[in-house]
Structures are given as C-alpha cells and as structure tokens.
Motif scaffolding. Structure first.
Motif, PDB file in Angstrom:
ATOM      1  N   ASN A  23      35.138  62.232  35.178  1.00  0.00           N
ATOM      2  CA  ASN A  23      35.668  63.427  35.831  1.00  0.00           C
ATOM      3  C   ASN A  23      37.181  63.368  36.004  1.00  0.00           C
ATOM      4  O   ASN A  23      37.763  62.302  36.160  1.00  0.00           O
ATOM      5  CB  ASN A  23      35.027  63.611  37.212  1.00  0.00           C
ATOM      6  N   TYR A  24      37.793  64.544  35.958  1.00  0.00           N
ATOM      7  CA  TYR A  24      39.242  64.663  36.161  1.00  0.00           C
ATOM      8  C   TYR A  24      39.448  65.846  37.087  1.00  0.00           C
ATOM      9  O   TYR A  24      39.328  66.995  36.661  1.00  0.00           O
ATOM     10  CB  TYR A  24      39.935  64.878  34.808  1.00  0.00           C
ATOM     11  N   GLU A  25      39.647  65.569  38.359  1.00  0.00           N
ATOM     12  CA  GLU A  25      39.831  66.625  39.367  1.00  0.00           C
ATOM     13  C   GLU A  25      38.715  67.669  39.320  1.00  0.00           C
ATOM     14  O   GLU A  25      38.947  68.872  39.327  1.00  0.00           O
ATOM     15  CB  GLU A  25      41.202  67.285  39.215  1.00  0.00           C
ATOM     16  N   GLY A  26      37.491  67.169  39.199  1.00  0.00           N
ATOM     17  CA  GLY A  26      36.330  68.057  39.202  1.00  0.00           C
ATOM     18  C   GLY A  26      35.926  68.570  37.835  1.00  0.00           C
ATOM     19  O   GLY A  26      34.894  69.232  37.691  1.00  0.00           O
ATOM     20  N   ILE A  27      36.736  68.293  36.816  1.00  0.00           N
ATOM     21  CA  ILE A  27      36.410  68.720  35.452  1.00  0.00           C
ATOM     22  C   ILE A  27      35.649  67.585  34.765  1.00  0.00           C
ATOM     23  O   ILE A  27      36.110  66.437  34.752  1.00  0.00           O
ATOM     24  CB  ILE A  27      37.691  69.047  34.651  1.00  0.00           C
ATOM     25  N   LYS A  28      34.504  67.894  34.202  1.00  0.00           N
ATOM     26  CA  LYS A  28      33.674  66.862  33.585  1.00  0.00           C
ATOM     27  C   LYS A  28      34.101  66.628  32.138  1.00  0.00           C
ATOM     28  O   LYS A  28      34.253  67.579  31.368  1.00  0.00           O
ATOM     29  CB  LYS A  28      32.203  67.261  33.637  1.00  0.00           C
ATOM     30  N   THR A  29      34.291  65.368  31.777  1.00  0.00           N
ATOM     31  CA  THR A  29      34.621  65.007  30.400  1.00  0.00           C
ATOM     32  C   THR A  29      33.362  64.459  29.735  1.00  0.00           C
ATOM     33  O   THR A  29      32.698  63.578  30.281  1.00  0.00           O
ATOM     34  CB  THR A  29      35.721  63.930  30.357  1.00  0.00           C
ATOM     35  N   MET A  30      33.024  64.998  28.567  1.00  0.00           N
ATOM     36  CA  MET A  30      31.826  64.551  27.854  1.00  0.00           C
ATOM     37  C   MET A  30      32.125  64.386  26.374  1.00  0.00           C
ATOM     38  O   MET A  30      32.973  65.107  25.814  1.00  0.00           O
ATOM     39  CB  MET A  30      30.680  65.566  28.009  1.00  0.00           C
ATOM     40  N   HIS A  31      31.410  63.472  25.744  1.00  0.00           N
ATOM     41  CA  HIS A  31      31.452  63.426  24.280  1.00  0.00           C
ATOM     42  C   HIS A  31      30.713  64.650  23.761  1.00  0.00           C
ATOM     43  O   HIS A  31      29.695  65.077  24.344  1.00  0.00           O
ATOM     44  CB  HIS A  31      30.784  62.145  23.768  1.00  0.00           C
ATOM     45  N   ILE A  32      31.191  65.238  22.690  1.00  0.00           N
ATOM     46  CA  ILE A  32      30.577  66.469  22.161  1.00  0.00           C
ATOM     47  C   ILE A  32      29.100  66.251  21.846  1.00  0.00           C
ATOM     48  O   ILE A  32      28.258  67.115  22.134  1.00  0.00           O
ATOM     49  CB  ILE A  32      31.351  66.969  20.920  1.00  0.00           C
ATOM     50  N   ALA A  33      28.762  65.091  21.279  1.00  0.00           N
ATOM     51  CA  ALA A  33      27.355  64.807  20.947  1.00  0.00           C
ATOM     52  C   ALA A  33      26.492  64.837  22.200  1.00  0.00           C
ATOM     53  O   ALA A  33      25.379  65.395  22.190  1.00  0.00           O
ATOM     54  CB  ALA A  33      27.244  63.448  20.254  1.00  0.00           C
ATOM     55  N   ASP A  34      26.991  64.261  23.289  1.00  0.00           N
ATOM     56  CA  ASP A  34      26.223  64.246  24.540  1.00  0.00           C
ATOM     57  C   ASP A  34      26.071  65.653  25.116  1.00  0.00           C
ATOM     58  O   ASP A  34      25.014  66.012  25.642  1.00  0.00           O
ATOM     59  CB  ASP A  34      26.913  63.339  25.565  1.00  0.00           C
ATOM     60  N   PHE A  35      27.117  66.450  25.005  1.00  0.00           N
ATOM     61  CA  PHE A  35      27.053  67.832  25.482  1.00  0.00           C
ATOM     62  C   PHE A  35      26.009  68.623  24.701  1.00  0.00           C
ATOM     63  O   PHE A  35      25.209  69.376  25.277  1.00  0.00           O
ATOM     64  CB  PHE A  35      28.428  68.486  25.341  1.00  0.00           C
ATOM     65  N   LEU A  36      25.987  68.460  23.384  1.00  0.00           N
ATOM     66  CA  LEU A  36      25.049  69.195  22.538  1.00  0.00           C
ATOM     67  C   LEU A  36      23.590  68.834  22.848  1.00  0.00           C
ATOM     68  O   LEU A  36      22.700  69.661  22.671  1.00  0.00           O
ATOM     69  CB  LEU A  36      25.336  68.925  21.054  1.00  0.00           C
ATOM     70  N   LEU A  37      23.369  67.611  23.313  1.00  0.00           N
ATOM     71  CA  LEU A  37      22.012  67.151  23.605  1.00  0.00           C
ATOM     72  C   LEU A  37      21.647  67.277  25.077  1.00  0.00           C
ATOM     73  O   LEU A  37      20.502  67.042  25.459  1.00  0.00           O
ATOM     74  CB  LEU A  37      21.858  65.681  23.170  1.00  0.00           C
ATOM     75  N   SER A  38      22.610  67.662  25.907  1.00  0.00           N
ATOM     76  CA  SER A  38      22.407  67.698  27.351  1.00  0.00           C
ATOM     77  C   SER A  38      21.531  68.879  27.773  1.00  0.00           C
ATOM     78  O   SER A  38      21.545  69.939  27.145  1.00  0.00           O
ATOM     79  CB  SER A  38      23.754  67.800  28.064  1.00  0.00           C
ATOM     80  N   SER A  39      20.786  68.678  28.844  1.00  0.00           N
ATOM     81  CA  SER A  39      19.974  69.772  29.395  1.00  0.00           C
ATOM     82  C   SER A  39      20.568  70.272  30.717  1.00  0.00           C
ATOM     83  O   SER A  39      19.948  71.057  31.425  1.00  0.00           O
ATOM     84  CB  SER A  39      18.533  69.278  29.636  1.00  0.00           C
ATOM     85  N   GLU A  40      21.798  69.827  31.042  1.00  0.00           N
ATOM     86  CA  GLU A  40      22.351  70.159  32.358  1.00  0.00           C
ATOM     87  C   GLU A  40      23.003  71.514  32.425  1.00  0.00           C
ATOM     88  O   GLU A  40      23.354  71.989  33.495  1.00  0.00           O
ATOM     89  CB  GLU A  40      23.345  69.072  32.795  1.00  0.00           C
ATOM     90  N   TYR A  41      23.231  72.176  31.294  1.00  0.00           N
ATOM     91  CA  TYR A  41      23.894  73.487  31.341  1.00  0.00           C
ATOM     92  C   TYR A  41      23.039  74.541  30.657  1.00  0.00           C
ATOM     93  O   TYR A  41      22.089  74.222  29.972  1.00  0.00           O
ATOM     94  CB  TYR A  41      25.279  73.431  30.685  1.00  0.00           C
TER      95      TYR A  41
END
Length: 403
Positions: free
Chosen positions: A385-403
């Motif tokens: 995290n950076y001041e509340g902004i979440k940093t993710m690897h693109i691969a993890d974002f594409l596979l994530s169920s959190e959004y």
C-alpha cells in the motif's frame, strides 16, 4: 469442451425465464461452444430429452438465401408437442428479419430461446422494437487470464502466473488457439484468419465497402495506437500526411463498423471534476491482444499497451462500465463503475524511478473519495500500500476475486 463457468453459470440462471438469451461477441470467442455447454447442462441437470433441444447454425451453407418466413416455418415444424422446446440459434444475424421470427416464436409457443451473433445487428433498434423487455444480453469475451491458465493446464505444465502473463500477452485468448500446444506463428495464423473473415464478411461485404485499402490503413493505425487517445481527425491527418486523402466522417464510419463487428472497444474519457463524458480524444482497445500481433507482427515495445488492453477487457468481463479518467494534471487509466461500486486503476509496465512512482500515485491521490484505488505493475516490487492505494502485480489483479 473446456467448461467456462463465468458465462455458463450466469446464463443457466435464466433457463426457462421468459427472456430471449442473446450471446454476442467477436467471432470465435466461444459463443457456439457455450451454447453446447448449456445444451449439455439441460440434458444432464434438467433431464431435458434430446428431441426437445433444437440447434441451427445459420452461417452454414444449408441456410444460405433462407428467408425469415422459411426460418419460421422450419423452426415451427420442429417444436415439440410434449413440452417446452429449447431453441439454440447460432449466428442468427445471417437471416434478414430474424427478429420477427424470434418474437413470434417467443410469443406464440412454449419455447426457451438462446441466440448468438457476431455483429451489432444483434443489438440493433429492430431488437428493441420486436423484443422490448423480452431479451437479456450476454457479452462473451475471449479467454480471461484465469481461463487461459485453465485451458493451458489441460495439455501442458503451467508456470507461476506472473511468468505466464508474458505468454498471455503475446498469444492472446482466442479459445481455439489454446486447445492444444501451438507455436506463436501458428496462433497468429489462426487469429489472422479470424481477423480477415471478420473484416471481409462483417464489414466489407455487409457494408459494401469499396476502398478496402483505406479501411485497412485505419485498422492498422488504430491497432498501432492501442491505449493512446486520438480522434477521427488524428487518423485523417496522419493518412493525409501519407498522401492518402480521407475525410473525418469516413474515418468515424470505419471506426463505428469495427466496433459493430466487436473488433474494437471504444473507451471514452470521463471528466472526474466536471462529472461528464467527454466526446473527444477517446481510446480504443482490441477484442483480443493477439489481433494486433497477427496483423502488425509482434513488437516487444507494445507490451505495455497490451497489458493495459488486457486489464480493460478484464474489467469489462466483470461487468464494469469503463472510462478513461481525466483530471487536472493528466489521466487515470481506468475509472470502472458497476452499480454502486467504483474503482480507479493505473496500469504500468514497471516503476524504475521516484519520478515514475510519483506520477502513478499522485494522480490517484488527487481523487478525494473512498473508492478503492489500484496501481498495477508487471515488474518485481516490495510492499503493498501507498497512502491507501493498493499496489498489485497485474497477474494477481487479473486472478483476484476482491473487486
């Protein structure tokens, strides 16, 4: 067949509901196979007998020159006298007046209708006229990153997702290219055939376009500028500089036809301060990143733009309406809204300097609301995290169920 629950489960929820189920999307994205999966589920889970399931593929020579009246008569003759008939009409847009046929069948008989199509005649005003309030549409996309990994696991060992992402960017997600192990050249040959059949059948032939060379130059400019904002005037000016005179209206018409064939997605800019959609300097994304490489050849310099394209498509798959966000000092790559939800997304290949880091995060920090904000990157990094902004690897974002 490799099961695609993202679509099948969603469509199965409407089985026997009084709506015509319409599946649309670019050619070869898997619409026909999804119809077969639904048919199989009807047989195995709902115990619907074979004689009450009818499928017709209207891009077959068997139906060439068929009229709407003939279509209606043929389907009516096949309806079961002993209960609901499940009708699966594939590439139905090939029959002029199909909307009237579907409306008549839905109104007059005990049927459950599923239809597919590869161009926007499927979503035209005629459907609204004849099927008002009686249809539900499902946009089918090429394979998501998660689906790509699943397909690939059927015939070979899959590497960790962060390493596999590079292959997905190069090879794209047309299902037919991942049913077995193909070389990159073989995949681009398959995709180029999909592109050519779409251009010539759904655009040139259907719209009686004579200046095919002019159309292809517009296509190549658009494919080469994925992720960049531009306008019809930008393309016209570029082609004039190449001594290929073309007016803005013709460019706009070509772009519209490419959208209607589902080759392109238009992503408008949204003014985050003025709260309005801007009508100039839009972005366009491809139905699949492999289209770019099959037409223009593979170029590693386009990797960052392809990553952006992939994130855009994933947001669309998940039901978000996606815009480019305009702020005072620049742009947010994506503002994605879905019902009462909203997320902001910045996509970057890598962050190598404090200047780049500042640019990516500061734009998001300018937005003073509590919706989730993400910076997605493809390089190695520490921290989350950076001041509340979440940093993710693109691969993890594409596979994530959190959004």
């Amino acid at each position: 067949m490799i099961y695609r629950p993202m679509y099948v489960d969603k469509i199965m929820a409407y089985v026997d509901a009084p709506f015509v189920k319409i599946l649309t999307g670019v050619r070869r994205c898997g619409k026909s196979t999804i119809l077969k999966m639904i048919m199989e589920k009807l047989k195995t889970e709902r115990e619907v007998p074979d004689e009450r399931i009818i499928i017709c593929r209207y891009d077959s020579m068997e139906y060439e020159d068929m009229t709407a009246k003939q279509m209606y008569a043929q389907l009516k003759e096949q309806l079961s006298p002993d209960g609901k008939t499940y009708l699966f009409l594939d590439e139905v847009q090939e029959i002029t007046g199909w909307e009237k046929v579907v409306n008549s069948l839905a109104s007059d008989f005990d049927v459950d209708l599923y239809i597919t199509g590869s161009n926007s005649r499927m979503m035209s005003s005629e459907i609204s006229t004849y099927l008002t309030g009686r249809y539900i549409s499902f946009r089918i996309f090429t394979l998501s990153f998660g689906e790509y990994l699943m397909f690939k696991s059927k015939y070979t060992t899959v590497a960790n997702p962060q390493n596999e992402l590079a292959n997905y960017v190069r090879l794209g997600g047309f299902p037919a290219t991942h049913l077995q192990e193909y070389s990159q050249d073989e995949i681009y040959t398959i995709v180029r055939d999909i592109y050519n059949s779409t251009i010539f059948s759904d655009i040139v032939k259907r719209n009686q376009i004579r200046k095919i060379d002019q159309l292809e130059r517009v296509v190549k400019y658009t494919f080469n500028n994925v992720g960049n904002t531009f306008s019809a005037k930008s393309i016209a000016d570029y082609l004039k500089s190449e001594r290929r005179a073309i007016d803005n209206e013709t460019v706009y018409s070509y772009l519209e036809k490419l959208e209607k064939a589902y080759l392109l997605h238009r992503c408008s800019r949204y003014d985050l301060h003025g709260k309005e959609i801007l009508k100039t300097q839009e972005k366009f994304y491809l139905a699949d990143v492999a289209l770019r490489y099959s037409v223009l050849g593979y170029n590693a310099d386009s990797f960052a733009a392809s990553l952006e394209n992939i994130v855009y498509l994933e947001l669309c798959r998940r039901g978000y309406t996606v815009n480019v966000g305009k702020i005072n000092n620049g742009e947010i790559d994506f503002v994605a809204a879905r019902q009462n939800e909203k997320i902001y997304v910045q996509v970057t290949l890598e962050i190598r300097s404090e200047k780049t880091e500042k640019r990516e995060y500061e734009r998001l920090l300018e937005i003073h609301d509590n919706y989730p904000k993400y910076v997605l990157r493809a390089d190695e990094f520490a921290g989350g995290n950076y001041e509340g902004i979440k940093t993710m690897h693109i691969a993890d974002f594409l596979l994530s169920s959190e959004y």
